[in-house]
Scaffold this active site. Structure first.
Site, PDB file in Angstrom:
ATOM      1  N   LYS A  99       0.867  -1.178   0.000  1.00  0.00           N
ATOM      2  CA  LYS A  99       0.000   0.000   0.000  1.00  0.00           C
ATOM      3  C   LYS A  99       0.901   1.224   0.000  1.00  0.00           C
ATOM      4  CE  LYS A  99      -3.311   2.735   2.543  1.00  0.00           C
ATOM      5  NZ  LYS A  99      -3.875   3.046   3.883  1.00  0.00           N
ATOM      6  N   GLY A 161      -8.450   8.618  10.133  1.00  0.00           N
ATOM      7  CA  GLY A 161      -8.788   8.566  11.556  1.00  0.00           C
ATOM      8  C   GLY A 161      -9.902   9.484  11.998  1.00  0.00           C
ATOM      9  N   GLY A 188     -11.215   7.418   6.964  1.00  0.00           N
ATOM     10  CA  GLY A 188     -12.401   8.173   7.345  1.00  0.00           C
ATOM     11  C   GLY A 188     -13.620   7.345   7.681  1.00  0.00           C
ATOM     12  N   ASN A 209      -9.289   1.044   9.811  1.00  0.00           N
ATOM     13  CA  ASN A 209      -8.421   0.714  10.941  1.00  0.00           C
ATOM     14  C   ASN A 209      -8.969   1.308  12.238  1.00  0.00           C
ATOM     15  OD1 ASN A 209      -4.862   1.250  11.707  1.00  0.00           O
ATOM     16  ND2 ASN A 209      -6.411   0.111  12.789  1.00  0.00           N
TER      17      ASN A 209
END
Length: 258
Positions: A99, A161, A188, A209
């Site tokens: 990534k 986040g 998001g 995450n």
């Protein structure tokens, strides 16, 4: 019917990708990942150990699973930094599915530097990496990344986040129309309904995450995300009804005798 997500030479049955940051320990990371049903976990190589076998290593917690590691270049601010990081990571682990993220604003928004991302993508593609490229929600940039060799594009839904959910639903659709590689909505996502919404818009997958790792019950949230992605995908494939400004009767009256 099979519904396989293909990213370069890799194939996955789950369309949910999870992260490994912000958990209290590696055991919780493992438990939440398995509860999510995800077959891929992304790891910030600069922050989480997967390369040094002499220290506690996250990879050890997944040895008995089929979960693939997706190293990411979080913390890199230039193309050169990201290229060097991934070359060293592949040498240490043999992993070539990556990534790519190059951050332009490290102080507030954590928005990507798309110019540096494009530079790195071109070089890493020539090096033989399978690249999933984190980017902003711009269909033009997404197309440029595909042309640079990205095997998937990962537009943000909102700042990393933030938990704000998808801030520009139209751009997810525009990006999906612009490229011929998978579109993975990244950053998001705040709750399960955000993940379902992304999938209903036609995204090929979702990465989350913080929404899992910092939930009051990470394991339960991970399972919720699993079902949300599945439901959103099924809803998209089923085809929603058109939106109308007025009511339509559930039971038609045409042809009835009064």
């Amino acid at each position: 019917m099979s519904d396989i997500l293909k990213i370069g030479k890799y194939e996955f049955t789950s369309r949910l990708i999870v992260g490994s940051g912000k958990y209290p320990d590696f055991q919780t990371t493992r438990d939440a990942t398995l509860a999510s049903g995800s077959e891929m976990i992304t790891v910030a190589v600069r922050r989480v150990n997967i390369t040094n076998p002499a220290e506690e290593n996250l990879m050890d917690y997944f040895k008995d699973t089929d979960v693939k590691f997706l190293p990411n270049s979080a913390g890199c601010t230039t193309a050169e930094e990201a290229i060097t990081l991934f070359r060293l990571t592949r040498e240490a682990t043999g992993i070539d599915l990556i990534k790519l993220e190059v951050i332009g604003d490290t102080a507030k928004t954590l928005y990507p530097d798309v110019i540096e991302t494009l530079k790195a993508c071109e070089v890493l593609a020539r090096d033989g990496f399978t690249i999933m490229a984190y980017t902003n929600d711009d269909p033009i940039v997404a197309k440029r990344l595909e042309e640079a060799g990205a095997a998937a594009v990962m537009p943000l839904a909102a700042p990393i986040g933030s938990g704000l959910g998808i801030q520009n639903r139209f751009n997810v659709v525009f990006i999906k129309e612009a490229v011929n590689v998978p579109v993975i909505v990244d950053a998001g996502i705040g709750c399960a309904s955000d993940a379902a919404s992304a999938m209903e818009l036609g995204a090929d997958g979702v990465l989350t995450n913080t929404a899992i790792a910092q939930a009051e019950n990470p394991i339960l949230m991970a399972e919720a995300m699993k079902h949300a992605v599945i439901a959103g995908r099924m809803s998209y494939k089923a085809g929603r009804i058109p939106k109308r400004p007025f009511a339509t009767a559930s039971s038609p009256v045409d042809g009835m005798i009064f």
